[in-house]
Design a protein around this motif. Structure first.
Motif, mmCIF file in Angstrom:
data_model
loop_
_atom_site.group_PDB
_atom_site.id
_atom_site.type_symbol
_atom_site.label_atom_id
_atom_site.label_comp_id
_atom_site.label_asym_id
_atom_site.label_seq_id
_atom_site.Cartn_x
_atom_site.Cartn_y
_atom_site.Cartn_z
ATOM 1 N N GLY A 45 0.928 -1.201 0.192
ATOM 2 C CA GLY A 45 -0.114 0.177 0.098
ATOM 3 C C GLY A 45 0.677 1.241 0.057
ATOM 4 N N LEU A 46 1.891 1.215 0.743
ATOM 5 C CA LEU A 46 2.686 2.625 0.853
ATOM 6 C C LEU A 46 3.499 2.699 -0.365
ATOM 7 C CD1 LEU A 46 4.285 2.392 4.437
ATOM 8 C CD2 LEU A 46 2.521 3.958 3.629
ATOM 9 N N CYS A 47 3.923 1.577 -0.985
ATOM 10 C CA CYS A 47 4.707 1.467 -2.290
ATOM 11 C C CYS A 47 3.855 2.068 -3.510
ATOM 12 C CB CYS A 47 5.405 0.389 -2.708
ATOM 13 S SG CYS A 47 6.662 -0.240 -1.629
ATOM 14 N N LEU A 48 2.626 1.798 -3.206
ATOM 15 C CA LEU A 48 1.593 2.160 -4.454
ATOM 16 C C LEU A 48 1.343 3.667 -4.079
ATOM 17 C CD1 LEU A 48 -0.292 1.771 -6.421
ATOM 18 C CD2 LEU A 48 -2.460 1.059 -4.771
ATOM 19 N N LEU A 49 1.320 3.979 -2.980
ATOM 20 C CA LEU A 49 0.790 5.702 -2.588
ATOM 21 C C LEU A 49 2.151 6.315 -3.386
ATOM 22 C CD1 LEU A 49 -0.731 7.602 -1.199
ATOM 23 C CD2 LEU A 49 0.376 7.254 0.849
ATOM 24 N N LEU A 50 3.369 5.836 -2.648
ATOM 25 C CA LEU A 50 4.704 6.525 -3.179
ATOM 26 C C LEU A 50 4.504 6.604 -4.741
ATOM 27 C CD1 LEU A 50 7.363 5.524 -0.823
ATOM 28 C CD2 LEU A 50 6.327 7.632 -0.794
ATOM 29 N N TYR A 51 4.225 5.197 -5.557
ATOM 30 C CA TYR A 51 4.232 5.284 -6.819
ATOM 31 C C TYR A 51 3.313 6.566 -7.426
ATOM 32 C CZ TYR A 51 3.139 3.475 -11.554
ATOM 33 O OH TYR A 51 3.072 3.330 -12.884
ATOM 34 N N LEU A 52 2.126 6.551 -6.929
ATOM 35 C CA LEU A 52 1.160 7.356 -7.407
ATOM 36 C C LEU A 52 1.570 8.859 -7.276
ATOM 37 C CD1 LEU A 52 -2.112 5.556 -6.288
ATOM 38 C CD2 LEU A 52 -1.155 5.583 -8.620
ATOM 39 N N VAL A 53 2.084 9.271 -6.113
ATOM 40 C CA VAL A 53 2.726 10.523 -5.875
ATOM 41 C C VAL A 53 3.661 10.945 -6.805
ATOM 42 C CG1 VAL A 53 3.768 11.945 -4.261
ATOM 43 C CG2 VAL A 53 1.440 10.454 -3.401
ATOM 44 N N ALA A 54 4.708 9.790 -7.021
ATOM 45 C CA ALA A 54 5.832 10.268 -7.951
ATOM 46 C C ALA A 54 5.318 10.523 -9.369
ATOM 47 C CB ALA A 54 6.682 9.053 -7.815
ATOM 48 N N VAL A 55 4.233 9.541 -9.756
ATOM 49 C CA VAL A 55 3.846 9.694 -11.127
ATOM 50 C C VAL A 55 3.226 10.999 -11.312
ATOM 51 C CG1 VAL A 55 2.114 9.067 -12.663
ATOM 52 C CG2 VAL A 55 3.610 7.407 -11.468
ATOM 53 N N LYS A 56 2.574 11.698 -10.284
ATOM 54 C CA LYS A 56 1.933 12.994 -10.422
ATOM 55 C C LYS A 56 2.802 14.102 -10.514
ATOM 56 C CE LYS A 56 -2.050 15.363 -10.065
ATOM 57 N NZ LYS A 56 -3.204 15.272 -11.021
ATOM 58 N N VAL A 57 3.837 14.081 -9.781
ATOM 59 C CA VAL A 57 4.859 14.929 -9.700
ATOM 60 C C VAL A 57 5.688 14.877 -10.907
ATOM 61 C CG1 VAL A 57 6.879 15.846 -8.513
ATOM 62 C CG2 VAL A 57 4.933 15.037 -7.073
ATOM 63 N N VAL A 58 6.376 13.610 -11.204
ATOM 64 C CA VAL A 58 7.021 13.748 -12.487
ATOM 65 C C VAL A 58 5.996 14.041 -13.629
ATOM 66 C CG1 VAL A 58 8.588 11.939 -13.740
ATOM 67 C CG2 VAL A 58 8.551 12.307 -11.295
ATOM 68 N N GLY A 59 4.738 13.407 -13.656
ATOM 69 C CA GLY A 59 4.118 13.971 -14.791
ATOM 70 C C GLY A 59 3.819 15.406 -14.998
ATOM 71 N N TYR A 60 3.664 15.998 -13.817
ATOM 72 C CA TYR A 60 3.743 17.402 -13.922
ATOM 73 C C TYR A 60 5.004 18.185 -14.653
ATOM 74 C CZ TYR A 60 3.562 22.411 -12.534
ATOM 75 O OH TYR A 60 3.790 23.794 -12.554
#
Length: 552
Positions: free
Chosen positions: A36-51
């Protein structure tokens, strides 16, 4: 011989995570929370890097530069963590006398120590960095071939860091005439502090978003788009993956370096083990020549907490692997606060006050992560570090509840000071004033007190009185559960306070006043944070005392 030497370690891991005769509920829970934590980190990182990726070419180059800096930072942390642990595993391990009395050659012993030390020091860094690096592959649409390259890079970087840390520890113990073990680790800590400082100064992160330092935009673009330092092994992985992310090209030289370097450094460490180990081992066992007369002329102090505090302080100072890490913490605090000083908030597209208040609010979570990682290192093993002396404590007229409470107070005081410094100084550097100052400091201290109680409670529930040293308990199931629980609660508190803090801060910035409804919502969140922190702390301390009583 090598599989035989690794068998006790593998059996302990199997029994710890897959206990025979019953379903591994704890292992399943830890795996679920970690995913769950890895998934959360992944989603946040995708959002930031995607920006960044959605902006112009400059945004893409900046995201790649952050990617390269992350690799170098992870490598530096892995090297130092391995060097600190290697002193204990190679020279101070309790089973050294038994192993040296056997027919196992030094090469096999070095293989066993390298595998166990590498696993203990690398698993957490690899686990939490993998989702971030994977997010780059998703945003840049790297394709299937990116994932084996990423796996090769992570395994190779961890292997190089472990091999370099083991070899460097063996050589440093021999190069310095260290009669005391604390001197050995002191040298390692000072070296790491200097290394961290120069690493950040050479990377100059503040210039990544400040093109005003360059005469024209072309110079700035060429300065930040260059490859990472080619002499740092972590830069090989960063440059290999960066080249593939941008151009879908593969550099065979970098692939060869990442494939061959771990084995080369390992064999160099094996040679150092054969050549220098026994002289270093002899130095580490020498007496420091201290003496102390029995008896004391000091005034009798009947207060129980004073004796508990004195005992904890002496245990901490006598263990050189513990107190010497204060140098590392000091270096990290300086770098942490320096980042706030060089943030280019004046060049943001938004109003400066909004940006600084947002960073101050997010700093609550960052400070909580720092406190959780340090609590896992110092507070969690505090009960198990008593060893056989814990049963002597049980003969004293002291309840387990009071014993844990006094331990909690001992560790809560320095952690409170650390969190207060991080929060208050960062707010001062950001020029944050008004309600956000009190919100960040107040909620940060509540989270700190809760995390310390969680660490002590989990450490009491999963106390290992036979552990060789404190570092050996970091890979246990209890440590994993503590970290995931602490981080999960911190994220819950920060996310729950996002909206009320935003409404109060926005109105204060615009109108210089606080609305009654917004203030009531903020106070409700603050009261909920205090209640959750107090309830969790009290529950874990009581559960720890109960488990210790049942284990006796």
């Amino acid at each position: 011989m090598r599989p035989v030497l690794l068998q006790p370690f593998l059996c302990s891991l199997r029994n710890r995570f897959l206990p025979p005769g019953r379903f591994p509920w704890r292992a399943a829970l830890a795996a679920a929370v970690s995913l769950g934590l890895c998934l959360l980190l992944y989603l946040v990182a995708v959002k930031v890097v995607g920006y960044f990726h959605s902006q112009n070419e400059l945004g893409i180059i900046l995201s790649i530069k952050i990617f390269q800096m992350a690799w170098i930072t992870v490598f530096a942390m892995l090297v130092f963590s391995c060097m600190v642990s290697a002193v204990s595993t190679l020279f101070l391990s309790a089973d050294n006398e038994i192993l040296f009395a056997g027919p196992a050659p030094l090469a096999d012993l070095f293989f066993m120590r390298t595998c166990t030390t590498g696993l203990y020091t690398s698993w957490m860094m690899v686990l939490f960095s993998l989702p971030i690096f994977a997010a780059y592959g998703t945003v840049f649409q790297a394709g299937l071939f990116y994932w084996p390259l990423l796996l090769l890079s992570i395994v190779s970087t961890a292997g190089i860091a472990t091999g370099f840390g083991m070899a460097a520890t063996i050589l440093l113990v021999n190069l310095f005439p260290a009669r005391r073990t604390k001197d050995i680790i002191l040298y390692l800590s000072v070296c790491f502090g200097i290394f961290i400082y120069f690493m950040f100064r050479l990377m100059r992160p503040e210039e990544l978003v400040n093109p005003d330092n360059y005469l024209d935009f072309v110079d700035y673009l060429s300065a930040i788009s260059g490859p990472a330092a080619p002499y740092v092994p972590a830069a090989w992985a960063a440059n290999l993956l960066s080249l593939y992310l941008l151009d879908r090209e593969l550099d065979p030289l970098l692939v060869g370096l990442l494939t061959v370097s771990p084995f080369t450094i390992y064999f160099l460490g094996e040679w150092a083990m054969e050549r220098f180990f026994f002289s270093g081992f002899s130095k580490s066992q020498e007496s420091f020549g201290g003496h102390r007369l029995f008896g004391s002329r000091r005034r009798y102090r009947p207060a129980t907490w004073r004796w508990i505090f004195a005992k904890e302080l002496k245990l901490f100072l006598r263990d050189s692997a513990e107190w010497s890490q204060l140098f590392m913490i000091a270096a990290l605090v300086v770098v942490y606060l320096y980042n706030f000083k060089v943030l280019p908030v004046q060049q943001s597209a938004f109003q400066e006050e909004y940006v600084t208040n947002l960073i101050s609010f997010l700093n609550i979570g960052l400070t909580g992560f720092v406190v959780a990682s340090l609590a896992a290192r110092f507070v969690y093993p505090a009960v198990g570090a008593e060893g056989g002396a814990f049963f002597i404590l049980r003969t004293a007229p002291l309840s387990l509840g009071r014993y844990l409470f006094y331990k909690y107070l001992f560790y809560a005081l320095p952690f409170t000071a650390l969190a207060a410094v991080l929060l208050a100084v960062s707010n001062h550097l950001l020029h944050v004033e008004g309600p956000m100052w009190w919100i960040s400091v107040g909620s940060g201290l509540v989270i700190t007190w809760m995390v310390v109680a969680l660490a002590l409670g989990f450490g009491a529930v999963h106390a290992d009185f036979k552990a060789e040293n404190r570092a050996a308990s970091l890979g246990s199931m209890g440590a994993v559960l503590f970290l995931f629980t602490a981080i999960g609660l911190e994220l819950l508190i920060v996310f729950a306070g996002g909206m009320p803090v935003y409404r109060v801060t926005r109105r204060y910035i615009r109108h210089g006043e606080l609305a009654g409804g917004d203030l009531a919502t903020l106070l409700l969140w603050g009261a909920g944070t205090v209640l959750v922190g107090a309830a969790v702390s009290l529950f874990m301390l009581r559960r720890g005392a109960k488990r210790l009583a049942e284990a006796l």
